[in-house]
Design a protein around this motif. Structure first.
Motif, PDB file in Angstrom:
ATOM      1  N   ARG A  40       0.825  -1.205   0.000  1.00  0.00           N
ATOM      2  CA  ARG A  40       0.000   0.000   0.000  1.00  0.00           C
ATOM      3  C   ARG A  40       0.865   1.264   0.000  1.00  0.00           C
ATOM      4  N   ALA A  41       2.089   1.120  -0.423  1.00  0.00           N
ATOM      5  CA  ALA A  41       3.050   2.227  -0.328  1.00  0.00           C
ATOM      6  C   ALA A  41       2.724   3.394  -1.250  1.00  0.00           C
ATOM      7  N   VAL A  42       2.051   3.141  -2.356  1.00  0.00           N
ATOM      8  CA  VAL A  42       1.708   4.205  -3.302  1.00  0.00           C
ATOM      9  C   VAL A  42       0.273   4.649  -3.026  1.00  0.00           C
ATOM     10  N   ASN A  43       0.126   5.841  -2.509  1.00  0.00           N
ATOM     11  CA  ASN A  43      -1.193   6.424  -2.204  1.00  0.00           C
ATOM     12  C   ASN A  43      -2.032   5.550  -1.275  1.00  0.00           C
ATOM     13  N   ASN A  44      -1.390   4.788  -0.410  1.00  0.00           N
ATOM     14  CA  ASN A  44      -2.076   3.885   0.517  1.00  0.00           C
ATOM     15  C   ASN A  44      -3.015   2.944  -0.236  1.00  0.00           C
ATOM     16  N   SER A  45      -2.561   2.407  -1.370  1.00  0.00           N
ATOM     17  CA  SER A  45      -3.427   1.686  -2.280  1.00  0.00           C
ATOM     18  C   SER A  45      -2.736   0.478  -2.911  1.00  0.00           C
ATOM     19  N   THR A  46      -3.403  -0.674  -2.876  1.00  0.00           N
ATOM     20  CA  THR A  46      -2.883  -1.835  -3.595  1.00  0.00           C
ATOM     21  C   THR A  46      -2.928  -1.576  -5.104  1.00  0.00           C
ATOM     22  N   VAL A  47      -3.929  -0.821  -5.550  1.00  0.00           N
ATOM     23  CA  VAL A  47      -4.057  -0.488  -6.969  1.00  0.00           C
ATOM     24  C   VAL A  47      -2.858   0.334  -7.428  1.00  0.00           C
ATOM     25  N   GLY A  48      -2.569   1.411  -6.716  1.00  0.00           N
ATOM     26  CA  GLY A  48      -1.431   2.259  -7.073  1.00  0.00           C
ATOM     27  C   GLY A  48      -0.118   1.509  -6.992  1.00  0.00           C
ATOM     28  N   THR A  49       0.024   0.694  -5.973  1.00  0.00           N
ATOM     29  CA  THR A  49       1.258  -0.067  -5.810  1.00  0.00           C
ATOM     30  C   THR A  49       1.402  -1.117  -6.903  1.00  0.00           C
ATOM     31  N   SER A  50       0.286  -1.749  -7.301  1.00  0.00           N
ATOM     32  CA  SER A  50       0.370  -2.749  -8.375  1.00  0.00           C
ATOM     33  C   SER A  50       0.865  -2.104  -9.668  1.00  0.00           C
ATOM     34  N   LYS A  51       0.444  -0.884  -9.912  1.00  0.00           N
ATOM     35  CA  LYS A  51       0.883  -0.186 -11.133  1.00  0.00           C
ATOM     36  C   LYS A  51       2.375   0.103 -11.086  1.00  0.00           C
ATOM     37  N   SER A  71     -14.745  -7.108 -12.659  1.00  0.00           N
ATOM     38  CA  SER A  71     -14.924  -8.243 -13.578  1.00  0.00           C
ATOM     39  C   SER A  71     -14.891  -9.570 -12.830  1.00  0.00           C
ATOM     40  N   PHE A  72     -14.340  -9.569 -11.617  1.00  0.00           N
ATOM     41  CA  PHE A  72     -14.330 -10.770 -10.788  1.00  0.00           C
ATOM     42  C   PHE A  72     -15.423 -10.731  -9.724  1.00  0.00           C
ATOM     43  N   GLY A  73     -16.383  -9.828  -9.894  1.00  0.00           N
ATOM     44  CA  GLY A  73     -17.530  -9.768  -8.992  1.00  0.00           C
ATOM     45  C   GLY A  73     -17.319  -8.947  -7.737  1.00  0.00           C
ATOM     46  N   LEU A  74     -16.220  -8.217  -7.658  1.00  0.00           N
ATOM     47  CA  LEU A  74     -15.970  -7.363  -6.501  1.00  0.00           C
ATOM     48  C   LEU A  74     -16.616  -6.003  -6.777  1.00  0.00           C
ATOM     49  N   VAL A  75     -17.513  -5.593  -5.918  1.00  0.00           N
ATOM     50  CA  VAL A  75     -18.311  -4.404  -6.187  1.00  0.00           C
ATOM     51  C   VAL A  75     -17.775  -3.167  -5.475  1.00  0.00           C
ATOM     52  N   HIS A  76     -17.303  -3.346  -4.270  1.00  0.00           N
ATOM     53  CA  HIS A  76     -16.926  -2.213  -3.418  1.00  0.00           C
ATOM     54  C   HIS A  76     -15.409  -2.047  -3.327  1.00  0.00           C
ATOM     55  N   ASP A  77     -15.001  -0.809  -3.083  1.00  0.00           N
ATOM     56  CA  ASP A  77     -13.578  -0.476  -2.965  1.00  0.00           C
ATOM     57  C   ASP A  77     -12.876  -1.350  -1.932  1.00  0.00           C
ATOM     58  N   TYR A  78     -13.513  -1.563  -0.790  1.00  0.00           N
ATOM     59  CA  TYR A  78     -12.863  -2.352   0.253  1.00  0.00           C
ATOM     60  C   TYR A  78     -12.622  -3.794  -0.187  1.00  0.00           C
ATOM     61  N   GLU A  79     -13.346  -4.262  -1.194  1.00  0.00           N
ATOM     62  CA  GLU A  79     -13.148  -5.627  -1.677  1.00  0.00           C
ATOM     63  C   GLU A  79     -11.917  -5.732  -2.570  1.00  0.00           C
ATOM     64  N   TRP A  80     -11.779  -4.841  -3.536  1.00  0.00           N
ATOM     65  CA  TRP A  80     -10.632  -4.960  -4.444  1.00  0.00           C
ATOM     66  C   TRP A  80      -9.383  -4.301  -3.892  1.00  0.00           C
ATOM     67  N   SER A  81      -9.501  -3.556  -2.813  1.00  0.00           N
ATOM     68  CA  SER A  81      -8.303  -2.924  -2.249  1.00  0.00           C
ATOM     69  C   SER A  81      -7.577  -3.835  -1.258  1.00  0.00           C
ATOM     70  N   ARG A  82      -8.145  -4.989  -0.984  1.00  0.00           N
ATOM     71  CA  ARG A  82      -7.512  -5.920  -0.037  1.00  0.00           C
ATOM     72  C   ARG A  82      -6.246  -6.515  -0.637  1.00  0.00           C
ATOM     73  N   GLU A  83      -5.216  -6.609   0.177  1.00  0.00           N
ATOM     74  CA  GLU A  83      -3.940  -7.158  -0.270  1.00  0.00           C
ATOM     75  C   GLU A  83      -4.078  -8.613  -0.699  1.00  0.00           C
ATOM     76  N   ASP A  84      -4.867  -9.399   0.032  1.00  0.00           N
ATOM     77  CA  ASP A  84      -5.010 -10.811  -0.304  1.00  0.00           C
ATOM     78  C   ASP A  84      -5.714 -11.010  -1.645  1.00  0.00           C
ATOM     79  N   ARG A  85      -6.630 -10.107  -2.003  1.00  0.00           N
ATOM     80  CA  ARG A  85      -7.295 -10.208  -3.312  1.00  0.00           C
ATOM     81  C   ARG A  85      -6.299  -9.930  -4.442  1.00  0.00           C
ATOM     82  N   PHE A  86      -5.447  -8.943  -4.241  1.00  0.00           N
ATOM     83  CA  PHE A  86      -4.417  -8.640  -5.235  1.00  0.00           C
ATOM     84  C   PHE A  86      -3.493  -9.842  -5.418  1.00  0.00           C
ATOM     85  N   ILE A  87      -3.065 -10.444  -4.322  1.00  0.00           N
ATOM     86  CA  ILE A  87      -2.156 -11.587  -4.398  1.00  0.00           C
ATOM     87  C   ILE A  87      -2.838 -12.778  -5.065  1.00  0.00           C
ATOM     88  N   LYS A  88      -4.100 -13.017  -4.763  1.00  0.00           N
ATOM     89  CA  LYS A  88      -4.838 -14.108  -5.406  1.00  0.00           C
ATOM     90  C   LYS A  88      -4.924 -13.873  -6.910  1.00  0.00           C
TER      91      LYS A  88
END
Length: 142
Positions: A40-51, A71-88
């Motif tokens: 979460r080092a980039v903007n406190n975000s797994t999304v920013g860090t993944s980029k 596209s994987f059925g995650l609707v809310h920010d708290y769902e796709w921002s989880r570190e474990d979802r990114f790793i999966k």
């Protein structure tokens, strides 16, 4: 962008670790850094860090964002921002890289002659394009 100095230092360690591992060790390396601030080092975000990680390691780390999450059925920010979802997601992309029957040649979308995108990038981009093209159907499904 890097307000938290401790997270920045953890990100440096993650980058160093990722530089040393092969494709089959990427998910384990990311898992090692869960809850350290590195993911979460980039903007406190797994999304920013993944980029950022994709920028350094396009052959190892796919980009993760809300479009892909939806596209994987995650609707809310708290769902796709989880570190474990990114790793999966990273694990699943790497599993797809191993598929021998993938049409790799047909997935070359690069406009630059002589440039070949990594398999990880091809899969990530294909998933993203599918999600963007089908966003209304995917939203109705959620």
């Amino acid at each position: 962008m890097f307000r938290d100095l401790a997270a920045r230092d953890m990100l440096k360690k993650l980058l160093a670790d990722l530089s040393l591992v092969k494709l089959d060790g990427v998910a384990a390396t990311l898992t090692k850094h869960v809850e350290t601030g590195a993911l979460r080092a980039v903007n406190n975000s797994t999304v920013g860090t993944s980029k950022l990680l994709h920028f350094f390691f396009p052959e190892k780390v796919p980009i993760w964002d809300s479009v892909l999450g939806k596209s994987f059925g995650l609707v809310h920010d708290y769902e796709w921002s989880r570190e474990d979802r990114f790793i999966k997601y990273v694990q699943e992309v790497h599993a797809a890289v191993q598929l021998e029957r993938m049409p790799w040649a047909a997935m070359n979308f690069a406009d630059c002659p002589g440039f070949e995108a990594s398999k990880v990038r091809k899969i990530e981009f294909t998933l993203y394009a599918f999600a963007r093209r089908n966003r209304h159907a995917l939203a109705a499904r959620a």
